[in-house]
Design a protein around this motif. Structure first.
Motif, PDB file in Angstrom:
ATOM      1  N   LEU A 775     -11.627   8.748  -2.218  1.00  0.00           N
ATOM      2  CA  LEU A 775     -10.948   8.587  -0.970  1.00  0.00           C
ATOM      3  C   LEU A 775      -9.878   7.320  -0.801  1.00  0.00           C
ATOM      4  N   LYS A 776     -10.384   6.247  -1.408  1.00  0.00           N
ATOM      5  CA  LYS A 776      -9.660   5.153  -1.481  1.00  0.00           C
ATOM      6  C   LYS A 776      -8.139   5.653  -2.132  1.00  0.00           C
ATOM      7  N   ILE A 782      -1.431   8.060   0.382  1.00  0.00           N
ATOM      8  CA  ILE A 782      -1.074   8.605   1.815  1.00  0.00           C
ATOM      9  C   ILE A 782      -0.047   7.305   2.446  1.00  0.00           C
ATOM     10  N   LYS A 783      -0.786   6.403   2.478  1.00  0.00           N
ATOM     11  CA  LYS A 783      -0.343   5.163   3.067  1.00  0.00           C
ATOM     12  C   LYS A 783       1.141   4.544   2.447  1.00  0.00           C
ATOM     13  N   LYS A 784       1.013   4.613   1.178  1.00  0.00           N
ATOM     14  CA  LYS A 784       2.360   4.218   0.354  1.00  0.00           C
ATOM     15  C   LYS A 784       3.479   5.362   0.519  1.00  0.00           C
ATOM     16  N   THR A 785       3.264   6.397   0.452  1.00  0.00           N
ATOM     17  CA  THR A 785       4.406   7.642   0.539  1.00  0.00           C
ATOM     18  C   THR A 785       4.905   7.695   1.826  1.00  0.00           C
ATOM     19  N   LEU A 808      -7.407   9.617 -10.445  1.00  0.00           N
ATOM     20  CA  LEU A 808      -8.078  10.977 -10.129  1.00  0.00           C
ATOM     21  C   LEU A 808      -8.910  11.547 -11.350  1.00  0.00           C
ATOM     22  N   SER A 809      -7.735  11.519 -12.174  1.00  0.00           N
ATOM     23  CA  SER A 809      -8.021  12.085 -13.644  1.00  0.00           C
ATOM     24  C   SER A 809      -9.328  11.292 -14.355  1.00  0.00           C
ATOM     25  N   ALA A 810      -9.108   9.952 -14.274  1.00  0.00           N
ATOM     26  CA  ALA A 810     -10.069   9.273 -14.620  1.00  0.00           C
ATOM     27  C   ALA A 810     -11.406   9.459 -13.937  1.00  0.00           C
ATOM     28  N   LEU A 811     -11.314   9.646 -12.673  1.00  0.00           N
ATOM     29  CA  LEU A 811     -12.657   9.820 -11.978  1.00  0.00           C
ATOM     30  C   LEU A 811     -13.250  11.334 -12.145  1.00  0.00           C
ATOM     31  N   LYS A 856      -6.265   6.701   6.978  1.00  0.00           N
ATOM     32  CA  LYS A 856      -7.225   6.217   7.383  1.00  0.00           C
ATOM     33  C   LYS A 856      -7.626   4.726   6.830  1.00  0.00           C
ATOM     34  N   GLU A 857      -7.348   3.937   7.466  1.00  0.00           N
ATOM     35  CA  GLU A 857      -7.649   2.455   7.116  1.00  0.00           C
ATOM     36  C   GLU A 857      -8.953   2.291   6.506  1.00  0.00           C
ATOM     37  N   GLU A 858     -10.107   3.049   6.989  1.00  0.00           N
ATOM     38  CA  GLU A 858     -11.516   2.839   6.911  1.00  0.00           C
ATOM     39  C   GLU A 858     -11.804   3.017   5.247  1.00  0.00           C
TER      40      GLU A 858
END
Length: 924
Positions: A775-776, A782-785, A808-811, A856-858
């Protein structure tokens, strides 16, 4: 589908978008609107190279992003299809320009569709289509029937002016008009015959016919704009160009000069572009006065911003085209002066303005009288004076103007200081200061001296204070075939408008696209090129409109292209309004932008549109430069040596087609087949390869460095092309194209594809809840884009996509909660792969109807911190602890840690320093 088959995917979605009219825009008052526009392209025969789509890709990304944000988006495309290139081709081949234009448009459209642009093709317009230029002709007619009222500060119908003339004459009429407009009474007006009245009205109309100095190119048989002339030759074909006077239609854009300046404060453009417009308009506050020519009944009018320096005038300088020049030349100066004038007047104004090093001129032999002190001053001809600016005459003050100083120094003329202060390099520019050596204005400061000097002019009735503009009225006609015919016929040598019901006036057939044997424009070859009225049959205008006519209002027609009753409906124009984002080249900073702003303000004045400024936000994209490749031929042979050996031989570098080079390695077989003279070429190789040299240059056919987007799309796909062009660097900057670097973007898309598939290549997305790290990663992307797109920063978004996919690939993330919004945020940049992934995720509707994910900042807030633990200044351990712990709890956890216990050897610490969320420092 196991593999990422971009060719199949991209064709599939391009067909889907077209068949379902996904990007068709309609008025929808329930949604906010966004009007995205690219500068009107001219469809050349060469088609697109990879530099052309740069701005289109950027605007397309914004278009798609705005749709995802819930905007109703208008994103049209069309063609500025009249122009000199098509006409020149027609002259050479005899083929009608409409045929080649249609072929070129078909090619452009095909290429644009292959790149996957979200254009509303139902809104396409072409300036050469009679259903379009009918309305260009209609706008011309409105301009002809209007004048500019200085009191109302707007255009008004010429009928109201006629009414004023019939009641009170023109003494109290405050309107923009020709300087030589005579004063007349109501009685005079009512006694004028029709011809006399029409001649007077031409001096007020916003489009008018008058004798004007133009750039005439005999070889092309037409007038050229200043931008089409370089060093006295046409940019197209390199033909000689001469300055001559001709009867030409002009547009009275000068009436709008001040409003064009003021409007710049209301738009979001770059400061350099605004400054270019300000300089072109060139507002100057000063005074206008006349100098009496000694021994002649002639007055030379000059405009100056520094009338306070009048006592420093030591000569007058006239433009080579000035009306009086021929009559001022005395017999003893005739040969020298006339030879100079012949050469000087054929240099374009652009060349004369930019060439500050060359000092040239000729004395006419005549003198003028300075009315302030009665001195006789020489009258010179100098090409640094322009007929198109001011009055075409300059009162030269060499001590306080650099060009005047250089001229006076060169020809040994007097330099007289009239502003107090030190004279740097012999010339003190002086923005202010105390006036000296200046009769009754001596010892005054600049402003007071200017006011007193203007009072003197007005008292003696030889001048007055005045605001002057550098901008001239725009010449509106061209002696060409392939342009809009003017809806004008001539009666008694004067122009009259056709009836509106007879529009459009369609281009006639002609046997050739050349001027007639009598020198008339090509339309002079048309049979029955006349207009029938109740009074008889009259000849039609034979010149056509310039290229900028159709491009000055096209943004309105896109809103309502099928309307046969008006150029745009009020409902649609009021809904779509100004263009919200306009992207195009900086080369249009003056011409096109000024003309379109002028026409928009005029249409606003007559109530035809609701806006005064057509383009609210504008971005000028930089140029993509070519990356040229070179081979090295041993002089006098057909042997080519690889780059590493070129200095060991006597070689000459030769451009080679970049399309037969890969990562600077030459494809030798393709090279031999490239040209007949190379089929027997021999090579000196490095490790079995021929390595080419490389250099960044302008992309051009002559350098063989033009890269066709079709080739890139065939090899890598449209999404790769789109991403790579954005990844090259900031949109506004110049940047080199390097096909070698495209592999990284191609690999990124394959890696993105694999996120949605298992190791067997089968689509595999889990419904499992996403973890914190996943999610992070998603939400920081999202924020950067979103931030990047709102700031029109495209290259950094592509970098953030790559980081996101790597993380995401690493995860080993394959969770819908992550991958579904990821497809949406990538979709403006790479729409084809995003559409395919969206369908695989189970959606039946296009991704264009999705919503941009909410940040979402959270998910970026950290709940724990890894504390570095230092013992006596050296970091010995790391502890992952919740951020909610108190100082005491952090200290307790640190002292119980096994690694810390090992280093402290069980000894109680002297001091423990804890900075929550930062560090732990233990002193033993």
């Amino acid at each position: 589908m196991a593999d990422y088959n971009f060719q199949e995917i991209e064709k599939k979605w391009q067909t889907y978008w077209e068949q379902n009219q996904i990007f068709n825009a309609q008025v929808d008052p329930t949604k906010p609107k966004f009007y995205s526009l690219d500068m009107f392209p001219y469809p050349s025969g060469a088609g697109l190279h990879v530099g052309h789509p740069l701005g289109y890709i950027a605007s397309d990304i914004i278009t798609r992003f705005k749709r995802l944000q819930g905007y109703n988006v208008l994103h049209p495309m069309g063609y500025d299809s009249f122009g000199l290139p098509a006409e020149q081709y027609a002259i050479q081949t005899g083929q009608h320009p409409a045929i080649t234009t249609e072929q070129n448009i078909r090619r452009y459209t095909e290429q644009l569709k292959n790149i996957g642009f979200a254009f509303d093709w139902d809104k396409e317009v072409r300036t050469s289509d009679p259903s379009y230029y009918k309305w260009t002709q209609w706008i011309f007619m409105q301009l002809f029937n209007s004048y500019y009222d200085k009191v109302d500060n707007k255009a008004l119908n010429i009928a109201s002016l006629v009414e004023k003339f019939s009641v009170e004459g023109n003494a109290n009429v405050h309107a923009v008009c020709d300087e030589d407009t005579p004063e007349f009474s109501a009685s005079d007006w009512n006694n004028f015959n029709e011809k006399e009245q029409q001649e007077i009205l031409l001096k007020y109309r916003l489009t008018f016919l008058a004798e004007t100095s133009v750039n005439w190119c005999a070889a092309l048989g037409t007038v050229l704009s200043n931008d089409e002339v370089k060093d006295g030759f046409s940019e197209r074909g390199g033909h000689p160009v001469e300055r001559k006077k001709m009867m030409q239609w002009s547009m009275r854009i000068t009436a709008y000069a001040d409003r064009l300046l003021q409007g710049l404060e209301t738009v979001e453009w770059s400061e350099p572009i605004k400054e270019m417009q300000r300089n072109w308009i060139g507002k100057s506050i000063g005074a206008e006065m006349v100098f009496q020519v000694k021994g002649q009944d002639k007055l030379i009018k000059v405009f100056t911003t520094r009338i306070d320096t009048i006592y420093g005038v030591t000569y007058l300088a006239l433009a080579p085209e000035h009306d009086y020049v021929g009559e001022l030349i005395t017999e003893d100066q005739r040969n020298t002066a006339e030879a100079y004038i012949e050469t000087a007047k054929n240099r374009s104004e652009r060349d004369r303005m930019s060439d500050v090093k060359t000092i040239s001129g000729a004395f006419t032999g005549s003198y003028a009288i300075n009315p302030f002190n009665g001195e006789e001053i020489q009258i010179w001809v100098a090409d640094y004076v322009l007929a198109g600016y001011g009055t075409g005459a300059v009162m030269a003050v060499p001590s306080h103007d650099e060009r005047d100083y250089n001229f006076a120094k060169h020809f040994g003329l007097e330099i007289r200081q009239v502003i107090a202060g030190s004279m740097e390099n012999g010339s003190f520019p002086g923005k202010g200061g105390t006036i000296i050596n200046s009769g009754f204005i001596s010892n005054m400061e600049m402003k007071e001296a200017m006011n007193k000097a203007i009072e003197f002019l007005e008292e003696k009735k030889i001048g007055n204070g005045k605001i002057q503009y550098r901008m001239r009225d725009a010449i509106f006609t061209r002696q060409r075939y392939w342009g809009e015919p003017l809806p004008v016929y001539f009666k008694d040598g004067l122009p009259y408008l056709m009836d509106e019901k007879d529009l459009p006036l369609v281009l006639p057939e002609v046997d050739k696209y050349l001027p007639t044997e009598d020198g008339e424009p090509p339309l002079g070859r048309a049979k029955d090129w006349t207009y029938k009225t109740a009074e008889g049959e009259f000849p039609l205008e034979m010149s056509t409109m310039p290229g900028w006519a159709g491009s000055s209002w096209y943004f309105f027609r896109y809103m309502d292209p099928g309307n046969t009753g008006e150029f745009v409906s009020k409902e649609k124009e009021q809904y779509w309004g100004s263009v919200d984002l306009y992207i195009g080249g900086a080369e249009h900073a003056t011409g096109h932008l000024l003309y379109s702003r002028f026409w928009t303000k005029f249409l606003y004045d007559i109530g035809a549109v609701s806006i005064e400024e057509p383009f609210q936000k504008m971005i000028n994209q930089g140029m993509i430069q070519g990356r040229s490749n070179f081979v090295y031929r041993v002089k006098g042979t057909n042997t080519f040596v690889s780059h590493g050996f070129k200095d060991q031989y006597d070689t000459s570098a030769m451009h080679v087609d970049v399309n037969i080079v890969n990562n600077d390695q030459l494809n030798i077989e393709k090279f031999k087949a490239w040209r007949p003279d190379l089929k027997d070429a021999e090579f000196v190789l490095e490790d079995g390869k021929y390595i080419c040299g490389a250099e960044v240059e302008k992309m051009s056919k002559s350098k063989y460095n033009v890269v066709n987007p079709d080739d890139i799309i065939e090899r890598y796909g449209a999404d790769t092309l789109r991403l790579y062009e954005m990844f090259l660097g900031p949109l506004e900057q110049f940047k080199p194209w390097n096909t070698n670097g495209i592999d990284g973007v191609s690999k990124f898309l394959k890696k993105l594809w694999r996120l949605y598939h298992d190791t067997n290549g089968e689509f595999s997305v889990s419904e499992e809840k996403a973890g914190k790290e996943e999610l992070k990663t998603l939400h920081k992307t999202i924020k950067k884009t979103q931030e990047d797109l709102e700031n029109y920063s495209f290259n950094t978004s592509v970098a953030s996509f790559m980081i996101c996919v790597n993380e995401l690939s690493a995860l080993k993330c394959n969770k819908r909660e992550i991958l579904e919004p990821l497809a949406v945020i990538v979709s403006p940049y790479a729409p084809h792969i995003a559409e395919e992934l969206w369908t695989l995720l189970g959606h039946s509707e296009s991704i264009i109807f999705a919503s941009f994910p909410e940040f979402k900042e959270e998910f970026l807030v950290e709940n724990s911190h890894e504390y570095p633990v230092s013992i006596n200044g050296k970091m010995r351990a790391k502890l992952m602890l919740p951020l909610s712990l108190t100082k005491e709890e952090i200290e307790e956890a640190a002292l119980k840690d096994e690694t810390v216990l090992k280093w402290t050897e069980g000894n109680a610490p002297k001091k423990v320093i804890v900075v929550p969320g930062k560090i732990v420092n233990i002193v033993i």
